[in-house]
Design a protein around this motif. Sequence first.
Motif, short mmCIF file in Angstrom:
data_model
loop_
_atom_site.label_atom_id
_atom_site.label_comp_id
_atom_site.label_asym_id
_atom_site.label_seq_id
_atom_site.Cartn_x
_atom_site.Cartn_y
_atom_site.Cartn_z
N HIS A 83 0.61 -1.06 -0.19
CA HIS A 83 0.03 0.06 -0.42
C HIS A 83 1.12 1.22 0.52
O HIS A 83 2.15 1.67 1.11
CB HIS A 83 -0.95 -0.21 1.76
CG HIS A 83 -2.17 -0.92 1.10
ND1 HIS A 83 -1.86 -2.15 1.25
CD2 HIS A 83 -3.43 -0.96 1.07
CE1 HIS A 83 -3.22 -2.84 0.87
NE2 HIS A 83 -4.06 -2.17 0.98
N GLN A 135 -10.04 -5.92 11.47
CA GLN A 135 -10.50 -4.65 11.81
C GLN A 135 -10.87 -4.33 12.96
O GLN A 135 -10.88 -4.95 14.39
CB GLN A 135 -11.86 -4.99 11.57
CG GLN A 135 -13.06 -3.87 10.53
CD GLN A 135 -13.81 -3.71 12.08
OE1 GLN A 135 -14.32 -4.41 12.59
NE2 GLN A 135 -14.48 -2.14 12.16
N LEU A 142 -14.91 5.08 7.23
CA LEU A 142 -13.49 4.05 6.66
C LEU A 142 -13.12 4.99 5.75
O LEU A 142 -13.24 6.63 5.14
CB LEU A 142 -13.44 2.84 6.41
CG LEU A 142 -14.43 3.22 5.34
CD1 LEU A 142 -13.80 2.74 3.50
CD2 LEU A 142 -14.61 0.26 5.24
N ASP A 143 -11.18 5.55 5.66
CA ASP A 143 -10.52 5.89 4.71
C ASP A 143 -9.88 4.78 3.49
O ASP A 143 -10.12 3.64 4.04
CB ASP A 143 -9.75 6.64 5.39
CG ASP A 143 -10.06 7.99 5.89
OD1 ASP A 143 -11.26 8.65 5.27
OD2 ASP A 143 -9.77 8.22 7.55
N VAL A 144 -10.14 5.18 2.32
CA VAL A 144 -9.38 4.46 0.75
C VAL A 144 -8.49 5.24 0.55
O VAL A 144 -9.03 5.91 -0.01
CB VAL A 144 -10.24 3.33 0.24
CG1 VAL A 144 -11.28 4.25 -0.73
CG2 VAL A 144 -9.66 2.19 -0.02
N ASP A 145 -7.41 4.30 0.10
CA ASP A 145 -6.46 4.88 -0.99
C ASP A 145 -7.48 4.35 -2.14
O ASP A 145 -7.22 2.38 -2.56
CB ASP A 145 -5.53 4.36 -1.40
CG ASP A 145 -4.09 4.75 -2.41
OD1 ASP A 145 -5.02 5.37 -3.71
OD2 ASP A 145 -2.96 3.69 -2.80
N SER A 146 -7.93 5.22 -3.38
CA SER A 146 -8.67 4.76 -4.46
C SER A 146 -7.87 3.41 -5.36
O SER A 146 -8.56 3.30 -6.37
CB SER A 146 -9.26 5.83 -5.02
OG SER A 146 -8.31 6.53 -5.68
N ASN A 158 -5.31 1.28 -4.64
CA ASN A 158 -5.41 0.59 -3.02
C ASN A 158 -5.00 -1.23 -4.32
O ASN A 158 -5.67 -1.07 -5.15
CB ASN A 158 -6.48 0.22 -2.21
CG ASN A 158 -5.75 -1.11 -2.02
OD1 ASN A 158 -5.86 -2.00 -2.31
ND2 ASN A 158 -6.36 -0.51 -0.14
N ALA A 200 -9.71 -3.00 -2.80
CA ALA A 200 -10.99 -2.27 -1.12
C ALA A 200 -11.64 -1.33 -1.65
O ALA A 200 -13.06 -1.29 -1.39
CB ALA A 200 -9.67 -1.42 -0.49
N LEU A 201 -11.15 -0.57 -2.94
CA LEU A 201 -12.23 0.44 -3.69
C LEU A 201 -13.23 -0.43 -3.56
O LEU A 201 -14.81 0.27 -3.36
CB LEU A 201 -12.13 1.26 -4.23
CG LEU A 201 -12.72 2.57 -5.24
CD1 LEU A 201 -13.71 3.24 -3.63
CD2 LEU A 201 -12.25 3.27 -5.86
N TYR A 225 -15.97 -1.78 -0.69
CA TYR A 225 -16.28 -0.98 -0.43
C TYR A 225 -17.50 -0.44 -0.84
O TYR A 225 -18.79 -0.06 -0.15
CB TYR A 225 -15.52 0.19 0.29
CG TYR A 225 -14.38 -0.30 1.23
CD1 TYR A 225 -14.65 -0.68 2.58
CD2 TYR A 225 -13.03 0.93 0.88
CE1 TYR A 225 -13.43 -1.31 2.47
CE2 TYR A 225 -12.14 0.20 2.14
CZ TYR A 225 -11.79 -1.19 2.79
OH TYR A 225 -11.15 -1.06 3.56
N TYR A 231 -20.69 1.92 0.88
CA TYR A 231 -20.09 2.89 1.65
C TYR A 231 -19.81 3.31 -0.04
O TYR A 231 -20.00 3.39 -1.12
CB TYR A 231 -18.65 2.07 1.85
CG TYR A 231 -18.89 1.85 2.65
CD1 TYR A 231 -18.65 2.09 4.04
CD2 TYR A 231 -18.59 0.52 3.10
CE1 TYR A 231 -18.28 2.26 5.86
CE2 TYR A 231 -18.37 -0.34 4.57
CZ TYR A 231 -18.35 0.92 5.35
OH TYR A 231 -18.13 0.00 6.39
#
Length: 137
Positions: free
Chosen positions: A10, A50, A105-109, A111, A115-116, A119, A124
């Motif tokens: 990541h 988590q 939550l936060d996510v690196d798009s 990733n 993950a995006l 979610y 989300y």
Amino acid sequence: MAHNEAFQDHWGSEPRDKESWHFTMHEPTARHDWSGVILDAATGEVAAYQLASYDPDAAKDRGFKEGYTELLGVRRAYRGKGLAQALLAEAMRRFTEAGMDVASLDVDSANPTGALALYTGMGYAPVNRSMTWEKQL
């Protein structure tokens, strides 16, 4: 060890030593009762986890109660088995049971684990976006 393995690819993530992990686990807003761990029954190793938090001061300021997923990690050998979905679904159940208004939550798009899509597939929706810029010197 599970966190370091789960996040090794990541962007911006660095391995955490015992001291920094201790800090993460003892953050004042941490909610261990809303967090979860899945262990491999055969080895006892952490397969996925988590970590949740709740900030009552932010709830007063923002006008809503937010159950927040600080970290969600799945070790490489256990990816693609639905563990992340199971942990998030359980987190949302716990958030609802505790009277939270939203799950965040936060996510690196970008990733590399997808993950995006995970979610958004679980309902989300983006509410805020940010960008990081850099220039090679």
